[in-house]
Design an enzyme around this catalytic site. Sequence first.
Site, PDB file in Angstrom:
ATOM      1  N   HIS A   1      25.906   0.346 -12.268  1.00 58.91           N
ATOM      2  CA  HIS A   1      27.273   0.177 -11.783  1.00 58.91           C
ATOM      3  C   HIS A   1      27.821  -1.212 -12.079  1.00 58.91           C
ATOM      4  O   HIS A   1      27.081  -2.192 -12.102  1.00 58.91           O
ATOM      5  CB  HIS A   1      27.322   0.385 -10.269  1.00 58.91           C
ATOM      6  CG  HIS A   1      26.825   1.713  -9.830  1.00 58.91           C
ATOM      7  ND1 HIS A   1      26.149   1.895  -8.651  1.00 58.91           N
ATOM      8  CD2 HIS A   1      26.893   2.950 -10.401  1.00 58.91           C
ATOM      9  CE1 HIS A   1      25.830   3.170  -8.504  1.00 58.91           C
ATOM     10  NE2 HIS A   1      26.259   3.824  -9.562  1.00 58.91           N
TER      11      HIS A   1
ATOM     12  N   LYS B   1      26.219 -10.442  -7.594  1.00 57.66           N
ATOM     13  CA  LYS B   1      25.417  -9.860  -6.515  1.00 57.66           C
ATOM     14  C   LYS B   1      24.143 -10.662  -6.303  1.00 57.66           C
ATOM     15  O   LYS B   1      23.460 -11.023  -7.258  1.00 57.66           O
ATOM     16  CB  LYS B   1      25.033  -8.417  -6.849  1.00 57.66           C
ATOM     17  CG  LYS B   1      26.221  -7.479  -6.957  1.00 57.66           C
ATOM     18  CD  LYS B   1      25.793  -6.079  -7.356  1.00 57.66           C
ATOM     19  CE  LYS B   1      27.004  -5.160  -7.463  1.00 57.66           C
ATOM     20  NZ  LYS B   1      26.611  -3.814  -7.915  1.00 57.66           N
TER      21      LYS B   1
ATOM     22  N   TYR C   1      22.569  -6.501  -0.310  1.00 62.03           N
ATOM     23  CA  TYR C   1      23.153  -7.374  -1.319  1.00 62.03           C
ATOM     24  C   TYR C   1      24.477  -7.958  -0.871  1.00 62.03           C
ATOM     25  O   TYR C   1      25.266  -7.325  -0.194  1.00 62.03           O
ATOM     26  CB  TYR C   1      23.269  -6.686  -2.677  1.00 62.03           C
ATOM     27  CG  TYR C   1      24.028  -5.386  -2.739  1.00 62.03           C
ATOM     28  CD1 TYR C   1      25.292  -5.337  -3.318  1.00 62.03           C
ATOM     29  CD2 TYR C   1      23.461  -4.210  -2.274  1.00 62.03           C
ATOM     30  CE1 TYR C   1      25.976  -4.135  -3.406  1.00 62.03           C
ATOM     31  CE2 TYR C   1      24.139  -3.010  -2.367  1.00 62.03           C
ATOM     32  CZ  TYR C   1      25.406  -2.977  -2.931  1.00 62.03           C
ATOM     33  OH  TYR C   1      26.088  -1.791  -3.019  1.00 62.03           O
TER      34      TYR C   1
ATOM     35  N   ASP D   1      26.813   9.182 -10.939  1.00 57.77           N
ATOM     36  CA  ASP D   1      26.007   8.528 -11.970  1.00 57.77           C
ATOM     37  C   ASP D   1      25.667   9.459 -13.128  1.00 57.77           C
ATOM     38  O   ASP D   1      25.310   9.010 -14.212  1.00 57.77           O
ATOM     39  CB  ASP D   1      24.724   7.957 -11.351  1.00 57.77           C
ATOM     40  CG  ASP D   1      25.009   6.770 -10.446  1.00 57.77           C
ATOM     41  OD1 ASP D   1      26.154   6.271 -10.439  1.00 57.77           O
ATOM     42  OD2 ASP D   1      24.092   6.345  -9.720  1.00 57.77           O
TER      43      ASP D   1
END
Length: 181
Positions: A62, A71, A131, A168
């Site tokens: 992603h 991140k 995250y 996905d």
Amino acid sequence: MNIIPTEIPDVLLIEPRVFGDERGFFYESYNERVLLEKAEITQHFVQDNHSLSAKNVLRGLHYQIKQPQGKLVRVVVGEVFDVAVDLRVSSKYFGQWVGYRLSAQNKQQLWIPPGFAHGFLVLSEYAEFLYKTTDYYAPEHERTIFWDDPDLAIAWPLEAKPIVSAKDQVGKQLKDAEVFV
């Protein structure tokens, strides 16, 4: 904190200093000043995310084409194989990936700057993944690259067919994807 450059130098493996004894452990998982001084991470974090996934769940790859997110990722329960793919056309590492096992046991973190796709595979029975992001989630700008893109040839440590979301399954190959200049 120990800062370790990876094969793609902008992606950093971060090892905290852990203080442990028979009672348990303590470590500082985030310190803005230390990350600025030791890793030159100047981005400001605006959002924290927490996910739980079962064994063989594969999330990703992603990224957000607008409002790209840096991140800082870590695992607090279980173990994952975490991957970052350089999508910056101007980078000599464009199209290359790095992958690391992050776990509650090793307490390592990975800094993935904006301009990268990100994904992970759960290796333990389940994993809790945390995250911090440098921009807000913007679903209208989210893009997905196939986790098994043959041009990327990511060496996922698969023990079985991965469990992948419907989103996905309709990603793109890198050669057809929107990327960063």
